[in-house]
Structures are given as structure tokens and as C-alpha cells.
Design an enzyme around this catalytic site. Structure first.
Site, mmCIF file in Angstrom:
data_model
loop_
_atom_site.group_PDB
_atom_site.id
_atom_site.type_symbol
_atom_site.label_atom_id
_atom_site.label_comp_id
_atom_site.label_asym_id
_atom_site.label_seq_id
_atom_site.Cartn_x
_atom_site.Cartn_y
_atom_site.Cartn_z
ATOM 1 C CG ASP A 151 -7.257 5.240 7.012
ATOM 2 O OD1 ASP A 151 -6.554 4.658 6.175
ATOM 3 O OD2 ASP A 151 -8.432 5.589 6.803
ATOM 4 C CG ASP A 152 -3.377 4.843 4.594
ATOM 5 O OD1 ASP A 152 -3.925 3.727 4.466
ATOM 6 O OD2 ASP A 152 -3.546 5.783 3.798
ATOM 7 C CB CYS A 202 -8.725 1.819 3.249
ATOM 8 S SG CYS A 202 -7.480 3.111 3.317
ATOM 9 C CG ASP A 245 -6.394 0.926 6.909
ATOM 10 O OD1 ASP A 245 -5.246 1.389 7.124
ATOM 11 O OD2 ASP A 245 -7.319 1.612 6.439
#
Ligand SMILES: *[C@@H]1O[C@H](CO)[C@@H](O)[C@H](O)[C@H]1NC(C)=O
Ligand SMILES: *[C@@H]1O[C@H](CO)[C@@H](O)[C@H](O)[C@H]1NC(C)=O
Ligand SMILES: *[C@@H]1O[C@H](CO)[C@@H](O)[C@H](O)[C@H]1NC(C)=O
Ligand SMILES: *[C@@H]1O[C@H](CO)[C@@H](O)[C@H](O)[C@H]1NC(C)=O
Ligand SMILES: *[C@@H]1O[C@H](CO)[C@@H](O)[C@H](O)[C@H]1NC(C)=O
Length: 591
Positions: free
Chosen positions: A31-32, A67, A313
Site C-alpha cells: 500500500d503506497d 488506493c 497500488d
């Protein structure tokens, strides 16, 4: 009979002939995670087990740098302007929007399940997937699932999950990425049992929240760097974010709200370095998980029958272009993301640095690896994962709607209220982008809802500091705007880029894969280089130009200017179009 069909499917998918049954597929989605602060360099196990044993795609892009929209892009193979899931919360996004757009009945998990795979999901799936709506309806398509739920998705030490759809349970004092990893091992064992028992392959998505910011929503919203497990807290004491030319530059860069950013002071820079250290520490749990998954597959004799795909993402910036920690921007830091694939027939230790691919290609890639047919509504195409040659598409279209929200504590001023909290959310962050990369050129072009435009010649300006279309264009170091590329002048090149963006910003299906063919149906123009031929100059000059009428928070085509473009029909007809504009103004729009 059944085996033969599998071999035939494998052959169609370009799989090695030795693979007589369908492969297992594991998709690890962080995530990120950044590539531009070199996070992959600090994941030794990922390097050992995935990069050294597989192929790394250094020109892989997300198409929407946030996201939930990006995850919907991944699970559908469709661009956000087609899913219309464009935000993390309703009305324009989040899990409820995924459901109302019909995708809970139509996504990769379901397609894989319907094609005979056991399917599993551990970790975060979407934003606004909450303790209240997780069962209204349940996420479909997974044989086994464990989803972290809002409002505590981004709390590293006190979060809530639903296991196989059961009532939410809260886990206090457990480290979220380790918990997701533990669930992944359980599902992996289930999947391996299915392979053992009746040769049923499995597809598993593992989506730990690392290295996302820690966000506490209630009672007051707080955001800051991610927490790490105790065993990693001593690491990276000497790490600093790379001091690249775009790191907190002397002159502001970008357009819209970004051009207004003040330079960061030393206090903020020190905070930001520590912020990235925490991100790297949190990623160590993921690194360990990758190694354990590989080991378990190996122990079960399935490593050679399993693809492992590793990505995130969207990317992340910290201090580049004077920005506080965050994403949502169109710079390379935010859209160029890690992508590594290992598996049967995938060249080991290969770095593909010239092929452009995007998240829209992931669902088609997974479907093809599984021997499933490609869907006509895919806006992307399978990546050539088995080929060692460095050739392929040269364009990616990106898009964004709405706010940019800084995530570090210094980004807040309380100026714009958002999600019950004091985050300063920058409006006017709606834009279209186009990334073009080939051996001969490397460009980034963007048009914003303010109608500001950006163009970077990334061959000479890889850090995106010199906007050739800015108000006060600086002198380019090597080739001046007078001859931007391939000997053509600036406006000539921009006319082509703008036309390509015009196609990409509302494309569907094959048009997104082969946009030049939309403008040149004869098939004689397949790249920017082809389109730059002087004989098309007048034609491209006449194309409608991308222009917004207003800055919207969601996808309202009326606000996004012209949709239709002229099709090149060989000069003669093109001429007639100008002679007879009143007969049928739509005659040339073969879209
Ligand atoms: C996208 O979704 C929003 C929110 O539901 C809606 O208002 C808008 O009309 C939709 N856009 C398109 C093109 O369907
Ligand atoms: C942990 O989370 C639960 C549920 O969100 C909350 O009720 C509880 O107060 C939290 N505990 C601590 C120690 O933060
Ligand atoms: C540095 O900048 C931050 C954010 O603007 C501000 O809160 C802080 O007071 C500044 N510190 C110094 C020493 O100027
Ligand atoms: C957003 O852009 C519009 C149109 O250019 C402008 O009028 C407005 O002031 C901008 N808003 C902010 C907060 O920058
Ligand atoms: C041209 O096409 C657009 C979009 O399909 C349509 O709305 C419009 O009515 C057409 N105009 C004419 C004159 O046919």
C-alpha cells in the site's frame, strides 16, 4: 482429455510446455510503496527470492495514484473513467461505489473462481469497506478471505477484520502486516491442500497495509508514519531520502496547488527522513512474508508451478517537489511503481526497463497465465512476462479526480476540513496525464482541470523540474524546445500528445491498448514517432484540444472538454470534411 485441454490452454497462454496443469498465482499488493526513494533496495529477501529469480519491470505505472480507484483498476482491468470508482469514499468511490457499479459481481476474484481456481484474499481490499458495510453485501469471489476493515484499517496495532465473512473481530497488540502474513500462510496451506487433493490451482491476493501512513480516524483524525514491528525498530538509522534534484528544490515545480508549495524547512525535512525510515521498517515484515511464502511453496513442491506478482497500488512522494508525504500527484514518484514477477518461464534476474506496462494490464496478465480468455472490456493487455526482449507498448494514460491530501503532520493547516479532521486537502487536483517511453524518447504530458499544462522531456529532465509548457520556461539543458524530439518543434509534438490524450481520456477496451489506431485506422501509425511525420501536421493542428470547463471531484465528462477526435482518412476525405462541415459534423468520428 482434461489434461490435453490444459496443455492446449497453457500453450495458448505461452506457458512452458512442462507445465501440465494450471499454475497457482499469488499477487502481493502493498500500500503506497515507492520506487523513487529506492524502497526495493531495502528489501533483501524480495531481491533474493523475487527479483533475482524473476523479472523486474522498471517502467510499470499505476493509472490513478490513489488506493481504492487503483485497486478497482487492478481487479477489473478497466481504467477509472470506465469503472467510475474515482475516489476512496462515497459518493465517487470506496467499497459502496464498487458495489453500485456492479463490480462485486464482476471482478478478477470471481472470474478466477468461476474458472475453477480456489481464491483467497488477506489484508486490505478497498477503502470505506467498514465494520458496518462488510456484509452489505459481502465481497464476492473469494473461497477464503480476511479483510481489514475501516475505520481502523490503518491502525497498525489495533485493527478489526472479518474472517470468511464472520462478525468483525478486533486485534489489539498485534502488528497488522504480520497478522495479514499469518492469514496468508493459512490460506496458502488451504490452497496447497486443494492442489494436492484434486489438482485445483489457487489464486491468492495478499495485501498488507505497509507502508501506508498510520491513520487514526476517531475521535480525532491523526495521520503519521507507519508503525513497525519491534524487531525492525533498530534498522535504517542512517537512511536519508535520496537528495535528487527534485528533492525540496530551490524553485517550486509543477502546476496548480503544487506550484504554490513553500520550501520545506529543516524541521520538516528531518521529520520526512524519519517518516521514510518508518516506511522501510514497516516493509521489513512484508519482506519476511515474501521469503516465507516462497519457502512454503518450495516445501510443498509447488514453487515451479506458481507465479508470484509483487506490486503496490500507487507510489509515494516525500519532499520531492516540496511536497509533504502523500500520493495523488502525477509525478513519476507517484505513478511509477514496483513490479516484479517470478514464475515458470519468467526470465530470472531480468530488468525490463524499456517496456511500459500499467495496472490495467494486471488482470489480463493473470487471466492469461491461468489460461482464461481475455475479456473484451479489458482496457489493458497481458504483459509479455515470458519474453526476454525489451519491446512493447510505449504509452500509459493516467488520470485523477478530486483532492490531494498531505499525510505528514506538517501538511495540515486546517484550511479545508476533510474526513472529520484537520487535513488540508488541496482541491484542483483533477488532471489527465500521459507517459510515453521508448528507446528514442521519454515524455510526460499532463492537462489539469485549471487548464495548466505540463510537459517534461524526461530524457534530459528525468526529475521533472523543467516544465516546457510552463509560464516561464527555463532553458533546457541539452535540446531546447525549438526542436523537442525527432527534429520536430514543440507545438508539433504537443499536437500529437494532445490528440493521444484525447483518445486515452475516454477510451474503452481495445482503443486504450491501441490508441493510434483510433486516429489512423489504416494501421500505418503505431507510435508517437510514426505520428510525427510531417504529412500529418495540418491534420493534428486541427484536432480538438484537451481542455476542462471546471474542476470536479468526480468523473463528469461534460467538464472534461472535447471527447471526439478526427480520424485520419488519407487527405482527400479529410479535405472534404472541411468543405462540408454542415452536412454531418460527426461523419469523421469513427469511434
Ligand atoms: C460517476 O459517478 C458519479 C457519482 O455516482 C456520478 O454523479 C457521475 O455521473 C458518474 N459519471 C459517469 C460518467 O457515469
Ligand atoms: C482498540 O480498538 C477498539 C475498536 O476500534 C476500540 O474500541 C478500543 O478502544 C481500542 N483500544 C485501544 C487501546 O486503543
Ligand atoms: C517549519 O515548517 C513547519 C511547517 O510549515 C512549521 O510548522 C515549523 O514551525 C517550521 N519550523 C521552523 C523552525 O521554522
Ligand atoms: C481552483 O481552480 C479554479 C479554476 O482555475 C480557480 O478559480 C480556483 O481559485 C482554484 N481553487 C483553489 C483553492 O486553488
Ligand atoms: C454527434 O455525435 C454526438 C455524440 O454521439 C451526438 O450527441 C450528436 O447529436 C451528434 N450530432 C449530429 C449532428 O448528429
Amino acid at each position: 482429455m482434461r489434461l490435453n485441454l490444459r496443455v492446449a490452454l497453457a500453450a495458448l497462454a505461452g506457458l512452458p510446455a512442462v507445465l501440465s496443469s494450471r499454475p497457482n498465482i499469488i499477487f502481493v499488493l502493498t500500500d503506497d510503496q515507492d520506487t523513487h526513494m529506492n524502497s526495493l533496495d531495502h528489501m533483501p529477501l524480495l531481491q533474493k527470492y523475487l527479483m533475482n529469480e524473476g523479472t523486474t519491470f522498471t517502467k510499470h505505472y499505476c493509472t490513478v495514484a490513489i488506493c481504492c480507484p487503483s485497486r478497482v483498476n487492478l481487479l477489473t482491468g478497466q481504467l477509472s473513467h470506465n469503472t467510475n470508482v474515482t475516489d476512496v469514499i462515497p459518493p465517487f468511490g470506496g467499497y459502496p461505489k464498487f458495489v453500485t457499479e456492479g463490480y462485486n459481481d464482476n471482478h478478477l476474484g470471481l472470474w478466477m473462481q468461476e474458472s475453477g481456481y480456489n481464491t483467497y484474499y488477506a489484508g486490505k481490499i478497498f477503502n470505506h469497506h467498514t465494520v458496518d458495510n462488510y456484509n452489505a453485501p459481502y465481497v464476492r469471489g473469494f473461497t477464503g478471505s480476511d479483510f481489514v476493515l475501516d475505520p481502523t484499517t490503518y491502525q497498525y496495532w489495533n485493527f478489526t477484520t472479518t474472517h470468511n465473512g464472520a462478525a468483525p473481530q478486533t486485534f489489539l497488540g498485534t502488528y497488522s502486516p504480520d497478522f495479514t502474513a499469518a492469514r496468508a500462510y493459512e490460506f496458502l496451506d488451504e490452497g496447497l491442500n486443494g492442489v494436492e487433493k484434486d489438482n485445483t490451482p489457487f489464486f491468492m491476493i495478499v495485501a498488507p497495509i505497509a507502508p501506508h501512513a498510520e491513520v487514526i480516524l476517531y475521535p480525532t483524525m491523526k495521520a503519521g508514519p507507519p508503525s513497525s514491528a519491534q524487531r525492525h525498530q533498530h534498522l535504517f538509522r542512517d537512511y536519508e531520502i535520496p537528495r535528487t534534484p527534485n528533492f525540496n528544490p530551490e524553485e517550486a515545480s509543477g502546476v496548480s496547488w503544487i506550484a504554490q508549495q513553500p520550501r520545506l524547512n529543516d524541521t520538516v525535512i528531518a521529520y520526512n527522513d524519519e517518516y521514510q525510515r518508518q516506511r522501510l521498517r514497516s516493509l521489513q515484515s512484508v519482506d519476511e512474508m515474501v521469503a516465507k511464502i516462497v519457502k512454503r511453496l518450495d516445501d510443498a513442491g509447488q514453487l515451479d508451478s506458481t507465479y508470484i506478482i509483487y506490486t503496490t497500488d500507487n507510489g509515494y512522494h516525500i519532499s520531492q517537489h516540496r511536497l509533504h508525504p502523500g500520493k495523488e500527484c502525477s509525478f513519476e514518484t507517484d505513478i511509477n511503481v514496483p513490479m516484479v514477477i517470478r514464475g515458470p518461464g519468467v526470465p530470472a534476474g531480468l530488468v525490463k526497463d524499456a517496456v511500459v506496462s500499467s495496472h490495467t494490464d494486471i488482470a489480463p496478465t493473470i487471466m492469461q497465465l491461468a489460461g482464461n480468455p481475455l475479456r473484451p472490456d479489458f482496457d489493458g493487455q497481458p504483459m509479455a512476462v515470458h519474453e526476454a526482449v525489451n519491446s512493447g507498448p510505449e504509452h500509459v494514460g493516467t488520470e485523477f479526480w478530486g483532492y490531494a491530501i498531505p499525510e505528514g503532520k506538517y501538511g495540515y493547516s486546517g484550511k479545508y476540513g476533510f474526513i472529520d479532521g484537520p487535513a488540508e486537502a488541496h482541491p484542483n487536483n483533477t488532471y489527465k496525464g500521459l507517459r510515453i517511453e521508448s528507446a528514442r524518447y521519454s515524455l510526460y504530458y499532463a492537462v489539469w482541470c485549471t487548464n495548466e499544462r505540463q510537459l517534461y522531456n524526461m530524457k534530459t529532465d528525468p526529475y521533472q523540474m523543467d516544465n516546457i509548457l510552463g509560464d516561464t520556461p527555463k532553458k533546457s539543458k541539452t535540446s531546447g524546445p525549438a526542436s523537442l524530439l525527432l527534429g520536430r518543434d514543440l507545438e508539433t509534438v504537443v499536437d500529437r500528445l494532445d490528440a493521444l490524450m484525447l483518445v486515452m481520456k475516454s477510451c474503452k477496451g481495445h482503443a486504450c491498448i491501441d490508441p493510434w489506431r483510433q486516429i489512423h485506422p489504416r494501421g500505418d501509425v503505431n507510435s508517437l514517432a510514426d505520428a510525427l511525420a510531417p504529412r500529418f501536421d495540418a491534420f493534428y493542428e486541427r484536432q480538438p484540444k484537451v481542455a476542462f470547463t471546471s474542476c470536479e471531484l468526480g468523473y463528469f465528462p461534460d467538464a472534461e472538454g472535447p471527447m471526439d477526435y478526427h480520424v485520419f482518412s488519407g487527405g482527400v476525405l479529410d479535405h472534404i470534411r472541411e468543405q462540408l462541415p454542415l452536412v454531418d459534423p460527426n461523419w469523421s468520428l469513427w469511434t
